[in-house]
Write a protein that holds these residues in place. Sequence first.
Motif, short mmCIF file in Angstrom:
data_model
loop_
_atom_site.label_atom_id
_atom_site.label_comp_id
_atom_site.label_asym_id
_atom_site.label_seq_id
_atom_site.Cartn_x
_atom_site.Cartn_y
_atom_site.Cartn_z
N LYS A 1 -5.83 2.09 1.18
CA LYS A 1 -5.85 0.69 0.42
C LYS A 1 -4.83 0.42 -0.41
O LYS A 1 -4.85 -0.29 -1.26
N GLN A 2 -3.65 0.63 0.27
CA GLN A 2 -2.50 0.45 -0.63
C GLN A 2 -1.91 -1.04 0.08
O GLN A 2 -1.08 -1.73 -0.52
N ILE A 3 -2.48 -1.47 1.02
CA ILE A 3 -2.03 -2.50 1.79
C ILE A 3 -3.09 -3.18 2.38
O ILE A 3 -3.78 -2.56 2.97
N ASN A 4 -3.27 -4.50 2.44
CA ASN A 4 -4.45 -5.11 3.19
C ASN A 4 -4.32 -5.34 4.53
O ASN A 4 -2.98 -5.20 4.94
N GLU A 5 -5.10 -5.71 5.63
CA GLU A 5 -4.98 -5.81 6.78
C GLU A 5 -4.14 -7.21 7.24
O GLU A 5 -3.47 -7.02 8.33
N LYS A 6 -4.21 -8.17 6.52
CA LYS A 6 -3.07 -9.15 6.89
C LYS A 6 -1.81 -8.93 6.57
O LYS A 6 -0.71 -9.11 7.34
N SER A 7 -1.35 -8.11 5.57
CA SER A 7 -0.20 -7.63 5.09
C SER A 7 0.41 -6.68 6.25
O SER A 7 1.53 -6.87 6.68
N ALA A 8 -0.51 -5.83 6.78
CA ALA A 8 -0.19 -4.81 7.54
C ALA A 8 0.13 -5.47 8.89
O ALA A 8 1.21 -5.23 9.58
N SER A 9 -0.51 -6.63 9.32
CA SER A 9 -0.31 -7.39 10.58
C SER A 9 1.08 -8.16 10.55
O SER A 9 1.82 -8.05 11.64
N ILE A 10 1.27 -8.49 9.30
CA ILE A 10 2.74 -9.21 9.10
C ILE A 10 3.89 -8.04 8.86
O ILE A 10 5.00 -8.44 9.52
N THR A 11 3.85 -6.93 8.69
CA THR A 11 4.64 -5.84 8.58
C THR A 11 5.00 -5.37 9.95
O THR A 11 5.93 -5.06 10.04
N LEU A 12 3.86 -5.42 10.67
CA LEU A 12 4.35 -5.19 12.16
C LEU A 12 5.37 -5.90 12.81
O LEU A 12 6.24 -5.50 13.77
N MET A 13 5.56 -7.07 12.26
CA MET A 13 6.46 -8.16 12.86
C MET A 13 8.04 -7.45 12.87
O MET A 13 8.72 -7.76 13.91
N PHE A 14 8.27 -7.00 11.76
CA PHE A 14 9.75 -6.54 11.59
C PHE A 14 10.08 -5.16 11.50
O PHE A 14 11.08 -4.45 10.99
N THR A 15 8.82 -4.10 11.74
CA THR A 15 8.92 -2.78 11.65
C THR A 15 8.88 -2.10 13.02
O THR A 15 8.80 -0.83 13.32
N THR A 16 8.95 -2.73 14.31
CA THR A 16 8.77 -2.23 15.31
C THR A 16 9.95 -2.05 16.14
O THR A 16 10.49 -2.97 16.89
N TYR B 1 11.83 -10.36 8.72
CA TYR B 1 11.48 -10.06 7.31
C TYR B 1 11.64 -11.05 6.19
O TYR B 1 10.67 -11.49 5.58
N LEU B 2 12.78 -11.55 6.28
CA LEU B 2 13.11 -12.55 5.39
C LEU B 2 12.42 -13.86 5.43
O LEU B 2 12.04 -14.59 4.54
N ILE B 3 12.15 -14.23 6.61
CA ILE B 3 11.21 -15.40 6.78
C ILE B 3 9.81 -15.33 6.34
O ILE B 3 9.08 -16.08 5.81
N PHE B 4 9.14 -13.99 6.57
CA PHE B 4 7.63 -13.85 6.38
C PHE B 4 7.41 -12.93 5.11
O PHE B 4 6.45 -12.60 4.93
N LYS B 5 8.30 -12.36 4.64
CA LYS B 5 8.05 -11.42 3.40
C LYS B 5 7.38 -11.86 2.56
O LYS B 5 6.54 -11.16 1.90
N ASN B 6 7.25 -13.27 2.14
CA ASN B 6 6.40 -13.89 1.01
C ASN B 6 5.00 -13.83 1.31
O ASN B 6 4.10 -14.04 0.47
N LYS B 7 4.49 -13.60 2.74
CA LYS B 7 3.12 -13.69 3.05
C LYS B 7 2.44 -12.23 2.86
O LYS B 7 1.43 -11.94 3.22
N ILE B 8 3.31 -11.31 2.43
CA ILE B 8 2.83 -10.10 2.23
C ILE B 8 2.19 -9.72 1.01
O ILE B 8 2.97 -10.12 -0.03
N VAL B 9 1.06 -9.32 0.92
CA VAL B 9 0.27 -9.14 -0.28
C VAL B 9 0.61 -7.71 -0.95
O VAL B 9 -0.06 -6.70 -0.17
N ILE B 10 0.97 -7.27 -2.04
CA ILE B 10 1.09 -5.91 -2.37
C ILE B 10 0.03 -5.77 -3.52
O ILE B 10 0.24 -6.50 -4.71
N ASP B 11 -0.58 -4.73 -3.54
CA ASP B 11 -1.73 -4.26 -4.77
C ASP B 11 -0.87 -3.32 -5.47
O ASP B 11 -0.90 -2.06 -5.14
N THR B 12 -0.19 -3.88 -6.48
CA THR B 12 0.49 -2.80 -7.30
C THR B 12 -0.39 -1.81 -8.10
O THR B 12 0.39 -0.95 -8.62
#
Length: 290
Positions: free
Chosen positions: A100-115, A150-161
């Motif tokens: 639970k360090q990242i939510n499902e929406k943020s994980a979906s977006i992270t897949l965009m630039f890590t494949t 990543y630069l385009i979509f990074k602000n959509k990633i929610v981080i649970d600090t």
Amino acid sequence: MNKKNINILFNLIIFYLIFKVFFNNALFYNSIILSLKMFIYKVFPFLFIMMILNKMLISFNFPYYLNKIFKKKEIYIMIMSMLSGSPINAIILNDYLKNKQINEKSASITLMFTTFNNPLFLYNYFLSNFTKKDTFVLMSIIYISNIIIYLIFKNKIVIDTNRNNFINYNKKNELFNNIYNSLESLIKIMGIIIFFKVITDLLFINESYFTSLLKGLIELTTGLNSLNNFPYSLLKKIIALTIISFASLSIHMQISIILSSYKINYKYFYLSRILLIIINIILLCLQTLM
């Protein structure tokens, strides 16, 4: 086309493949053997050790220290994905989601630039088909385009600090579990690679740029290898970049199986594949004109 017609179409394709298996035994068995060799010699050694080492980095809290510097959990996933290739990104995301360090929406977006593809595989492939300069240019384009996404979509990633805590793992148990889980994941990956390799070999016999592209969209390595038969050209570079940007249905399925326990929104992932193809072709054309 409605769902019933789609089902009929796929039924016809499946029966066609069954027919090909029965009447092209030599091609079928050869495809199985080649895909097994490809997995054993090219996929398994590097991917297995990288899975274990990545899990060890997590158990020794490397992401925790890295986040102290960059304040972004996705940076660790991106760095490890660049060094290892897919589906390492999905395995890391699976761990982050489980903890639970990242939510499902943020994980979906992270897949965009890590494949990514394995950098050693890409380097050797490009070097065997193009010049050293082209190899550097093509690999740079691939990494730059992902950084742009990543630069385009990074602000959509929610981080649970609040969940970015130091965890005291049981190193011995973690190592055993990591080896077991890695082998289990690799068996699934092997099955996917064999299936898609056989499908492409049975469906596409004639060699052309178009069939190479279709092969690559289904199974990346098969498509890229079929491009080896064609001479050096700009079109060859464009098709190679298109195949690598799309990442193939085989890799897509590997990622989706690893993340099957979570509700990943793959519309972001497929959007990024289209954007990467467009950006890579534009960057390549600009470089050619320079």
